[in-house]
Design a protein around this motif. Sequence first.
Motif, PDB file in Angstrom:
ATOM      1  N   LEU A 139       0.933  -1.244  -0.189  1.00 36.08           N
ATOM      2  CA  LEU A 139      -0.138  -0.033  -0.169  1.00 36.08           C
ATOM      3  C   LEU A 139       0.896   1.197  -0.139  1.00 36.08           C
ATOM      4  O   LEU A 139       1.640   1.454   0.696  1.00 36.08           O
ATOM      5  CB  LEU A 139      -1.057   0.357   1.338  1.00 36.08           C
ATOM      6  N   TRP A 140       0.653   2.049  -0.744  1.00 33.64           N
ATOM      7  CA  TRP A 140       1.147   3.577  -0.966  1.00 33.64           C
ATOM      8  C   TRP A 140       0.395   4.511  -0.005  1.00 33.64           C
ATOM      9  O   TRP A 140      -0.840   4.703  -0.402  1.00 33.64           O
ATOM     10  CB  TRP A 140       1.195   3.723  -2.419  1.00 33.64           C
ATOM     11  N   PHE A 141       0.852   4.691   1.163  1.00 35.72           N
ATOM     12  CA  PHE A 141       0.480   5.599   2.038  1.00 35.72           C
ATOM     13  C   PHE A 141       0.893   7.064   2.253  1.00 35.72           C
ATOM     14  O   PHE A 141       2.170   7.086   2.487  1.00 35.72           O
ATOM     15  CB  PHE A 141       0.270   4.946   3.179  1.00 35.72           C
ATOM     16  N   ILE A 167       3.935  -3.066   3.414  1.00 40.51           N
ATOM     17  CA  ILE A 167       4.387  -4.536   2.569  1.00 40.51           C
ATOM     18  C   ILE A 167       4.257  -5.733   3.449  1.00 40.51           C
ATOM     19  O   ILE A 167       4.414  -5.934   4.747  1.00 40.51           O
ATOM     20  CB  ILE A 167       5.799  -4.516   1.943  1.00 40.51           C
ATOM     21  N   GLY A 168       3.547  -6.645   2.647  1.00 45.79           N
ATOM     22  CA  GLY A 168       3.228  -8.016   3.453  1.00 45.79           C
ATOM     23  C   GLY A 168       2.299  -8.767   2.808  1.00 45.79           C
ATOM     24  O   GLY A 168       2.188  -8.599   1.512  1.00 45.79           O
ATOM     25  N   LYS A 169       1.903  -9.849   3.359  1.00 43.17           N
ATOM     26  CA  LYS A 169       1.036 -10.970   2.525  1.00 43.17           C
ATOM     27  C   LYS A 169      -0.533 -10.223   2.929  1.00 43.17           C
ATOM     28  O   LYS A 169      -0.774 -10.314   4.039  1.00 43.17           O
ATOM     29  CB  LYS A 169       1.332 -12.295   2.862  1.00 43.17           C
ATOM     30  N   SER A 170      -1.345 -10.243   1.792  1.00 41.60           N
ATOM     31  CA  SER A 170      -2.822  -9.869   2.049  1.00 41.60           C
ATOM     32  C   SER A 170      -3.393 -11.086   2.593  1.00 41.60           C
ATOM     33  O   SER A 170      -3.118 -12.268   2.595  1.00 41.60           O
ATOM     34  CB  SER A 170      -3.260  -9.860   0.962  1.00 41.60           C
ATOM     35  N   THR A 171      -4.304 -10.567   3.599  1.00 44.46           N
ATOM     36  CA  THR A 171      -5.154 -11.723   4.200  1.00 44.46           C
ATOM     37  C   THR A 171      -6.315 -12.392   3.312  1.00 44.46           C
ATOM     38  O   THR A 171      -6.739 -13.414   3.426  1.00 44.46           O
ATOM     39  CB  THR A 171      -6.267 -11.026   5.176  1.00 44.46           C
ATOM     40  N   GLY A 172      -6.138 -11.586   2.231  1.00 43.31           N
ATOM     41  CA  GLY A 172      -7.243 -12.383   1.046  1.00 43.31           C
ATOM     42  C   GLY A 172      -7.305 -11.666  -0.261  1.00 43.31           C
ATOM     43  O   GLY A 172      -6.366 -10.750  -0.462  1.00 43.31           O
ATOM     44  N   GLY A 173      -8.089 -12.144  -1.108  1.00 49.51           N
ATOM     45  CA  GLY A 173      -8.356 -11.483  -2.408  1.00 49.51           C
ATOM     46  C   GLY A 173      -8.686 -10.091  -2.223  1.00 49.51           C
ATOM     47  O   GLY A 173      -9.509  -9.808  -1.331  1.00 49.51           O
ATOM     48  N   ILE A 174      -8.228  -9.144  -3.087  1.00 57.85           N
ATOM     49  CA  ILE A 174      -8.405  -7.738  -2.987  1.00 57.85           C
ATOM     50  C   ILE A 174      -9.448  -7.395  -4.193  1.00 57.85           C
ATOM     51  O   ILE A 174      -8.944  -7.650  -5.389  1.00 57.85           O
ATOM     52  CB  ILE A 174      -7.327  -6.702  -2.717  1.00 57.85           C
ATOM     53  N   PRO A 175     -10.430  -6.936  -4.226  1.00 58.42           N
ATOM     54  CA  PRO A 175     -11.326  -6.709  -5.200  1.00 58.42           C
ATOM     55  C   PRO A 175     -10.659  -5.589  -6.320  1.00 58.42           C
ATOM     56  O   PRO A 175      -9.981  -4.566  -5.740  1.00 58.42           O
ATOM     57  CB  PRO A 175     -12.824  -6.107  -5.072  1.00 58.42           C
ATOM     58  N   GLN A 176     -10.860  -5.612  -7.394  1.00 56.23           N
ATOM     59  CA  GLN A 176     -10.172  -4.752  -8.312  1.00 56.23           C
ATOM     60  C   GLN A 176     -11.038  -3.279  -8.171  1.00 56.23           C
ATOM     61  O   GLN A 176     -12.219  -3.055  -8.315  1.00 56.23           O
ATOM     62  CB  GLN A 176     -10.400  -5.156  -9.788  1.00 56.23           C
ATOM     63  N   VAL A 177     -10.310  -2.219  -8.221  1.00 57.74           N
ATOM     64  CA  VAL A 177     -10.901  -0.955  -8.131  1.00 57.74           C
ATOM     65  C   VAL A 177     -11.068  -0.248  -9.709  1.00 57.74           C
ATOM     66  O   VAL A 177      -9.921  -0.295 -10.399  1.00 57.74           O
ATOM     67  CB  VAL A 177     -10.102  -0.002  -7.391  1.00 57.74           C
ATOM     68  N   PRO A 178     -12.176  -0.237 -10.115  1.00 60.39           N
ATOM     69  CA  PRO A 178     -12.413   0.153 -11.769  1.00 60.39           C
ATOM     70  C   PRO A 178     -11.468   1.304 -12.236  1.00 60.39           C
ATOM     71  O   PRO A 178     -11.202   2.203 -11.270  1.00 60.39           O
ATOM     72  CB  PRO A 178     -13.827   0.147 -11.857  1.00 60.39           C
ATOM     73  N   ARG A 179     -11.344   1.397 -13.378  1.00 56.39           N
ATOM     74  CA  ARG A 179     -10.387   2.636 -13.822  1.00 56.39           C
ATOM     75  C   ARG A 179     -11.509   2.966 -15.089  1.00 56.39           C
ATOM     76  O   ARG A 179     -12.410   2.515 -15.657  1.00 56.39           O
ATOM     77  CB  ARG A 179      -9.372   1.912 -14.869  1.00 56.39           C
TER      78      ARG A 179
END
Length: 190
Positions: A139-141, A167-179
């Motif tokens: 994540l860019w914060f 940075i790390g491992k995600s707890t699960g799938g991350i939904p795509q944010v549309p463009r």
Amino acid sequence: MDIFTAMKERRSCRDFLPEPVGMDKIEKILEAASWAPSPLNLQPWEFIVVTSDGVKKKLFLEAKRCIKWAFDRSGWDWLEKYKADFLQSAPVVIAVVGDPRKSGVDIFLEEGGIGYQHGCAAAIQNMNLAAYGLGLSSLWFTFFEKEPVREILGIARNKTPIALICIGKSTGGIPQVPRNDVMKKTTFIT
Ligand SMILES: Cc1cc2nc3c(=O)[nH]c(=O)nc-3n(C[C@H](O)[C@H](O)[C@H](O)COP(=O)(O)O)c2cc1C
């Protein structure tokens, strides 16, 4: 991994597993950052790798303070629910620190030099893509004030903390944010 797949499938992660990130991966991510382009190849970046729980907590509290400040000022409801827990839960937070003197010739412009910010941004996206390629999420914060973060991380006043990269491992799938349709944002001059 194909570069276009990486660019399209990378997602911003806000929920991390506690699993530590190996030093070999951290080094690869930093190396990827260092291959970014920058004005006059001045490489305006420095990195502070934070794995200390105590320091991550201080960064988290600073972000919470900013969120509260922004909520009090704007009254925007969504800000109340805005999370910053990832600053604590991410196993690694890498602060990207920029040197404003390394902006290239744009330091002579009236608006002042921002080339160093461009260089740091390029380095950050390399980090995001490298992390993704290594099976990690990131994540860019940027929701923090510079001075308190300088104090927390011991950054000199003439350098600018640009972003905190979780940075790390995600707890699960991350939904795509549309463009938006890029063609609607593009003008061709022929
Ligand atoms: C310069 C910059 C600053 C950002 N700052 C934050 C932030 O402070 N907090 C946050 O949760 N996400 C932040 N993001 C992530 C964006 O919200 C995210 O990239 C965007 O919603 C698109 O989602 P995606 O990255 O999953 O495609 C930032 C991204 C950029 C490029």
